[in-house]
Design an enzyme around this catalytic site. Structure first.
Site: not given
Length: 279
Positions: A11, A76
């Site tokens: 991400d 994350e």
């Protein structure tokens, strides 16, 4: 045979503001020796490098020298909420002898780095409430506290503008002092202040006095304001004192303090200040 667990994430941080991009943020573009795309360096690039290394090893040697597990997540950048539950639920599947954390950097293709520690992170939001409703500044300005004005004074009080030291009581407690051997390793890295100036585009570096630039960027605690919400920002003007403002801030510290100590210290600072925030 020992087992190595490799961690990374796919991400990304939001690409806003989109108008500032010179190339499409999610379309890889090669310019010279550089690849421009969102997540090229945080963290898809490193994940793909690990994948390529594993493939190359298998193609040349037929097998890996150790067992390898890959843990590549997609949250994350938003505090890995699901990962916390997954680690507990799948502890047996994640059992390993060592963890390789590939969400990091290297100075250059000729100068790789092995990072053995990173700064922890604590993200806080403070809400400033002073009024029950909107008020016209032409009538009430100078009579009541404008939450924006109070908030600016509060945020300014968090840090000494001359020394760069954070003034929150207890902020530096339990921060492990780096020994001479580690300091010597830091000073050997071929990164000058001029390189930091060129990398950031800032006219001058700042930070905690008495600490070298690489120490400030790696092993010293920091406090940064990441956003302030509220108020009128549209075209034209609106002379209204609004009742609430919200800034968000991040604290980085090394090594990790007990989880609740730092947030509590910051909240005590805000609530104990003469500028007082509600939470």
């Amino acid at each position: 045979m020992p087992t190595l667990l490799i961690y990374g994430h796919y991400d990304v941080q939001p690409a806003d503001p989109l108008a500032e991009w010179r190339t499409p943020p999610f379309t890889p573009i090669i310019i010279g020796d550089d690849l421009y795309v969102r997540s090229a360096s945080d963290n898809k690039g490193q994940v793909m490098a690990v994948m390529a290394a594993l493939v190359a090893w298998l193609q040349t040697s037929g097998r890996l020298p150790v067992n390898v597990k890959l843990l590549i997540e997609g949250e994350e950048e938003v505090s890995s909420t699901a990962l916390h539950h997954f680690v507990v639920a799948a502890a047996g599947r994640l059992h390993c002898d060592a963890v390789l954390f590939v969400d990091s950097m290297m100075l250059s293709p000729q100068w790789p780095l092995i990072l053995y520690g990173t700064r922890g992170n604590c993200y806080l939001e403070v809400t400033m409430r002073r009024l029950a409703t909107d008020l016209h500044s032409g009538t009430f300005g100078g009579v009541v506290d404008n939450p924006f004005n109070v908030l600016v004074r509060l945020l300014t009080a968090l840090q000494d503008g001359d020394t760069g030291r954070v003034l929150v009581s207890g902020f530096y407690h339990n921060v492990r002092e780096v020994d001479d051997a580690e300091c010597a390793l830091i000073t050997q890295l071929p990164v000058s202040e001029q390189a930091w100036l060129a990398l950031t585009g800032t006219p001058a570096l700042s930070g905690e006095t008495g600490c070298a630039v690489l120490e400030r960027a790696s092993i010293r605690p920091t406090l940064d304001i990441h956003g302030i919400g509220g108020g009128f920002t549209g075209p034209g003007k609106k002379t209204v004192i609004q009742p609430k403002r919200q800034p968000s801030s991040q604290c980085d510290w090394f090594p990790c303090k007990p989880r609740m100590r730092l947030p509590n210290s910051c909240m005590r600072f805000c609530s104990g200040s003469r500028h007082r925030a509600s939470r």
